[in-house]
Design a protein around this motif. Structure first.
Motif, PDB file in Angstrom:
ATOM      1  N   LEU A  10      13.807   7.115   5.185  1.00 24.94           N
ATOM      2  CA  LEU A  10      12.894   6.417   4.270  1.00 24.94           C
ATOM      3  C   LEU A  10      11.797   5.668   5.017  1.00 24.94           C
ATOM      4  O   LEU A  10      10.691   5.515   4.498  1.00 24.94           O
ATOM      5  N   LEU A  11      12.081   5.211   6.215  1.00 24.76           N
ATOM      6  CA  LEU A  11      11.058   4.539   7.005  1.00 24.76           C
ATOM      7  C   LEU A  11      10.149   5.523   7.727  1.00 24.76           C
ATOM      8  O   LEU A  11       8.979   5.230   7.973  1.00 24.76           O
ATOM      9  N   TYR A  12      10.661   6.690   8.071  1.00 24.11           N
ATOM     10  CA  TYR A  12       9.903   7.669   8.841  1.00 24.11           C
ATOM     11  C   TYR A  12       8.725   8.230   8.031  1.00 24.11           C
ATOM     12  O   TYR A  12       7.630   8.395   8.576  1.00 24.11           O
ATOM     13  N   ILE A  13       8.959   8.515   6.777  1.00 22.56           N
ATOM     14  CA  ILE A  13       7.925   9.168   5.961  1.00 22.56           C
ATOM     15  C   ILE A  13       6.674   8.298   5.799  1.00 22.56           C
ATOM     16  O   ILE A  13       5.559   8.776   6.055  1.00 22.56           O
ATOM     17  N   PRO A  14       6.779   7.007   5.420  1.00 22.74           N
ATOM     18  CA  PRO A  14       5.548   6.204   5.336  1.00 22.74           C
ATOM     19  C   PRO A  14       4.879   5.984   6.693  1.00 22.74           C
ATOM     20  O   PRO A  14       3.646   5.970   6.783  1.00 22.74           O
ATOM     21  N   ILE A  15       5.683   5.831   7.748  1.00 28.63           N
ATOM     22  CA  ILE A  15       5.107   5.645   9.075  1.00 28.63           C
ATOM     23  C   ILE A  15       4.336   6.892   9.500  1.00 28.63           C
ATOM     24  O   ILE A  15       3.236   6.805  10.054  1.00 28.63           O
ATOM     25  N   PHE A  16       4.889   8.066   9.211  1.00 27.42           N
ATOM     26  CA  PHE A  16       4.199   9.330   9.511  1.00 27.42           C
ATOM     27  C   PHE A  16       2.870   9.403   8.765  1.00 27.42           C
ATOM     28  O   PHE A  16       1.846   9.799   9.320  1.00 27.42           O
ATOM     29  N   TYR A  17       2.889   8.998   7.502  1.00 21.93           N
ATOM     30  CA  TYR A  17       1.679   9.048   6.684  1.00 21.93           C
ATOM     31  C   TYR A  17       0.625   8.063   7.200  1.00 21.93           C
ATOM     32  O   TYR A  17      -0.558   8.401   7.298  1.00 21.93           O
ATOM     33  N   VAL A  18       1.052   6.847   7.557  1.00 23.25           N
ATOM     34  CA  VAL A  18       0.116   5.826   8.044  1.00 23.25           C
ATOM     35  C   VAL A  18      -0.512   6.255   9.365  1.00 23.25           C
ATOM     36  O   VAL A  18      -1.729   6.144   9.547  1.00 23.25           O
ATOM     37  N   GLU A  23      -5.067   8.343  12.657  1.00 20.64           N
ATOM     38  CA  GLU A  23      -5.636   9.381  13.520  1.00 20.64           C
ATOM     39  C   GLU A  23      -6.593  10.293  12.767  1.00 20.64           C
ATOM     40  O   GLU A  23      -7.184  11.197  13.350  1.00 20.64           O
ATOM     41  N   ASP A  24      -6.724  10.090  11.475  1.00 24.29           N
ATOM     42  CA  ASP A  24      -7.601  10.887  10.611  1.00 24.29           C
ATOM     43  C   ASP A  24      -7.229  12.372  10.679  1.00 24.29           C
ATOM     44  O   ASP A  24      -8.082  13.251  10.777  1.00 24.29           O
ATOM     45  N   ALA A  25      -5.923  12.636  10.618  1.00 22.49           N
ATOM     46  CA  ALA A  25      -5.414  14.007  10.675  1.00 22.49           C
ATOM     47  C   ALA A  25      -5.004  14.461   9.275  1.00 22.49           C
ATOM     48  O   ALA A  25      -4.760  13.647   8.385  1.00 22.49           O
ATOM     49  N   ASP A  26      -4.924  15.760   9.093  1.00 21.79           N
ATOM     50  CA  ASP A  26      -4.465  16.307   7.823  1.00 21.79           C
ATOM     51  C   ASP A  26      -2.960  16.123   7.705  1.00 21.79           C
ATOM     52  O   ASP A  26      -2.230  16.124   8.691  1.00 21.79           O
ATOM     53  N   PHE A  27      -2.497  16.000   6.465  1.00 21.55           N
ATOM     54  CA  PHE A  27      -1.067  15.865   6.207  1.00 21.55           C
ATOM     55  C   PHE A  27      -0.419  17.239   6.340  1.00 21.55           C
ATOM     56  O   PHE A  27      -0.752  18.161   5.606  1.00 21.55           O
ATOM     57  N   ASP A  28       0.486  17.380   7.298  1.00 15.69           N
ATOM     58  CA  ASP A  28       1.143  18.654   7.573  1.00 15.69           C
ATOM     59  C   ASP A  28       2.631  18.526   7.250  1.00 15.69           C
ATOM     60  O   ASP A  28       3.366  17.851   7.978  1.00 15.69           O
ATOM     61  N   PRO A  29       3.099  19.132   6.156  1.00 17.84           N
ATOM     62  CA  PRO A  29       4.513  19.001   5.791  1.00 17.84           C
ATOM     63  C   PRO A  29       5.460  19.603   6.829  1.00 17.84           C
ATOM     64  O   PRO A  29       6.571  19.130   7.004  1.00 17.84           O
TER      65      PRO A  29
END
Length: 65
Positions: A10-18, A23-29
């Motif tokens: 649960l903590l990893y997902i928001p940190i990955f998104y932030v 870094e202004d990168a695209d969201f890569d699932p």
């Protein structure tokens, strides 16, 4: 163990998104899934090692008594 891994997930997902926004990168699932699986595997190994050490210490103390 599963509770700890759930909290880490649960903590990893928001940190990955932030960090993706910083870094202004695209969201890569795919990168999210692979990073999450590697993180959970490392944490599961670490948690198991800590529990094994505690059980060994308890067993060793019981033998001394």
């Amino acid at each position: 163990m599963f509770t700890s891994l759930g909290i880490i997930a649960l903590l990893y997902i928001p940190i990955f998104y932030v960090f993706g926004k910083i870094e202004d990168a695209d969201f890569d699932p795919y990168a999210l899934a692979i990073g999450l699986l590697i993180t959970l595997a490392i944490c599961a190994i670490f948690i198991t090692a800590v529990y094994a050490l505690e059980i060994y210490t308890l067993y060793k103390n019981q033998l001394e008594q």
